[in-house]
Design a protein around this motif. Structure first.
Motif, short mmCIF file in Angstrom:
data_model
loop_
_atom_site.label_atom_id
_atom_site.label_comp_id
_atom_site.label_asym_id
_atom_site.label_seq_id
_atom_site.Cartn_x
_atom_site.Cartn_y
_atom_site.Cartn_z
N ALA A 153 22.29 45.84 31.29
CA ALA A 153 21.84 44.97 30.19
C ALA A 153 20.33 44.74 30.27
N ALA A 154 19.80 44.56 31.46
CA ALA A 154 18.35 44.37 31.61
C ALA A 154 17.59 45.62 31.18
N MET A 155 18.12 46.79 31.51
CA MET A 155 17.48 48.04 31.10
C MET A 155 17.50 48.17 29.57
N LEU A 156 18.60 47.78 28.96
CA LEU A 156 18.70 47.86 27.50
C LEU A 156 17.74 46.86 26.85
N ARG A 157 17.64 45.65 27.40
CA ARG A 157 16.70 44.66 26.85
C ARG A 157 15.25 45.12 26.99
N ALA A 158 14.99 45.91 28.01
CA ALA A 158 13.63 46.42 28.22
C ALA A 158 13.31 47.57 27.27
N GLY A 159 14.29 47.98 26.46
CA GLY A 159 14.02 48.98 25.43
C GLY A 159 14.45 50.39 25.78
N HIS A 160 15.19 50.58 26.85
CA HIS A 160 15.63 51.92 27.23
C HIS A 160 16.93 52.26 26.50
N PRO A 161 17.07 53.52 26.06
CA PRO A 161 18.34 53.94 25.46
C PRO A 161 19.46 53.93 26.50
N LEU A 162 20.68 53.80 26.04
CA LEU A 162 21.83 53.68 26.92
C LEU A 162 21.96 54.88 27.86
N ASP A 163 21.75 56.10 27.36
CA ASP A 163 21.92 57.28 28.21
C ASP A 163 20.90 57.31 29.34
N LEU A 164 19.66 56.89 29.08
CA LEU A 164 18.66 56.87 30.15
C LEU A 164 18.96 55.78 31.17
N ALA A 165 19.38 54.63 30.69
CA ALA A 165 19.71 53.53 31.61
C ALA A 165 20.88 53.93 32.51
N ARG A 166 21.90 54.53 31.91
CA ARG A 166 23.04 54.97 32.72
C ARG A 166 22.64 56.08 33.69
N GLY A 167 21.74 56.94 33.26
CA GLY A 167 21.31 58.04 34.11
C GLY A 167 20.64 57.57 35.38
N VAL A 168 19.71 56.66 35.26
CA VAL A 168 19.00 56.20 36.46
C VAL A 168 19.87 55.27 37.30
N LEU A 169 20.67 54.44 36.66
CA LEU A 169 21.53 53.52 37.42
C LEU A 169 22.69 54.25 38.09
N GLY A 170 23.08 55.39 37.54
CA GLY A 170 24.20 56.14 38.08
C GLY A 170 23.83 57.04 39.24
N ALA A 171 22.55 57.16 39.56
CA ALA A 171 22.15 58.01 40.68
C ALA A 171 22.65 57.40 41.98
N ALA A 172 23.18 58.27 42.84
CA ALA A 172 23.76 57.79 44.11
C ALA A 172 22.70 57.45 45.14
N THR A 173 21.60 58.20 45.13
CA THR A 173 20.55 57.97 46.12
C THR A 173 19.19 57.92 45.43
N ILE A 174 18.20 57.49 46.17
CA ILE A 174 16.85 57.45 45.62
C ILE A 174 16.37 58.86 45.30
N GLU A 175 16.70 59.83 46.16
CA GLU A 175 16.30 61.21 45.93
C GLU A 175 16.94 61.76 44.65
N ALA A 176 18.20 61.40 44.40
CA ALA A 176 18.88 61.83 43.18
C ALA A 176 18.21 61.21 41.95
N ALA A 177 17.79 59.94 42.06
CA ALA A 177 17.09 59.28 40.95
C ALA A 177 15.74 59.95 40.70
N GLU A 178 15.02 60.30 41.77
CA GLU A 178 13.74 61.00 41.62
C GLU A 178 13.94 62.35 40.96
#
Length: 186
Positions: A153-178
Motif C-alpha cells: 500500500a505504501a508503494m502504491l501511495r508513492a505512485g508505483h504501479p502494482l506490477d512494479l511494487a509486487r516485483g520489488v517486494l516479491g524478491a527473495a533476496t537483496i541480490e534478486a531485487a538488484e
C-alpha cells in the motif's frame, strides 16, 4: 512575574504597497534562490500582492513580469520539470506521484509526458523506495502478510504501479531485487 511591555519598542509598520520596481526585485530574489516554474513564480507574486497590496492593477504586471523572466531564461519550465522529476524518482517516488507534483507546479501536460520516466527508471525508483524504507528483501525479518500488504500500500501511495511494487517486494533476496531492478524492459 509578568514583564511589562518596553516603552522603547516601536510598533511594526505595515509593509509598503508594491510597485513595479519592488515586484521585480521580489521576483528576481525568488528566482535567484529557488528553482521554479512560471506558474509557481506567478503564484508567489500574487501571494505577495495579497499580503502587501499594489499601487495599481497587479495581474497584468505579474503576467508581463513572468513572461519577461521566461524570455530572459531565468525561469525554464522544461529544466525545472526534468530536475524535479529526476529528484523525485531518485527519492523513490513513482511516476504517478511525479506527474502530480509537476502538475501542482503548473507544468503543462505535454511537458510532463516529455519528461516521463522510462520503464527502467521506474524500476530503479521502486527499488530505491524499497531500499530506503526497508521493504521486501531489505527488511530485517521476512514480512508477514499484514506487513507485506502495508508495504504494498505504501508503494502504491508513492505512485508505483502494482506490477512494479509486487516485483520489488516479491524478491527473495537483496541480490534478486538488484537483478530485477537492472533488468532491461522493452
Amino acid at each position: 512575574m509578568l514583564s511589562k511591555p518596553r516603552p522603547d519598542r516601536r510598533e511594526k509598520r505595515p509593509p509598503k504597497p508594491l510597485n513595479p520596481v519592488r515586484l521585480n526585485d521580489l521576483a528576481l530574489h525568488y528566482v535567484a534562490r529557488f528553482a521554479t516554474s512560471a506558474a509557481k513564480l506567478a503564484d508567489y507574486l500574487r501571494r505577495k500582492l495579497r499580503e502587501r497590496g499594489w499601487e495599481g492593477d497587479g495581474d497584468p504586471a505579474i503576467a508581463a513580469l513572468v513572461e519577461r523572466f521566461v524570455a530572459a531564461g531565468y525561469v525554464d519550465d522544461e529544466a525545472y520539470a526534468r530536475a524535479k522529476s529526476g529528484s523525485l524518482l531518485r527519492r523513490g517516488y513513482g511516476q504517478r506521484r511525479v506527474s502530480q507534483a509537476l502538475g501542482q507546479a503548473g507544468i503543462a501536460e505535454d511537458l510532463r509526458e516529455e519528461v516521463r520516466a522510462g520503464p527502467n527508471e521506474q524500476r530503479a525508483a521502486a527499488f530505491a523506495m524499497a531500499k530506503k524504507r526497508r521493504f521486501g528483501p531489505f527488511s530485517a525479518a521476512p514480512p508477514d502478510r499484514p506487513l507485506r500488504e502495508k508495504q504494498l500500500a505504501a508503494m502504491l501511495r508513492a505512485g508505483h504501479p502494482l506490477d512494479l511494487a509486487r516485483g520489488v517486494l516479491g524478491a527473495a533476496t537483496i541480490e534478486a531485487a538488484e537483478a530485477w531492478a537492472e533488468e532491461e524492459c522493452e
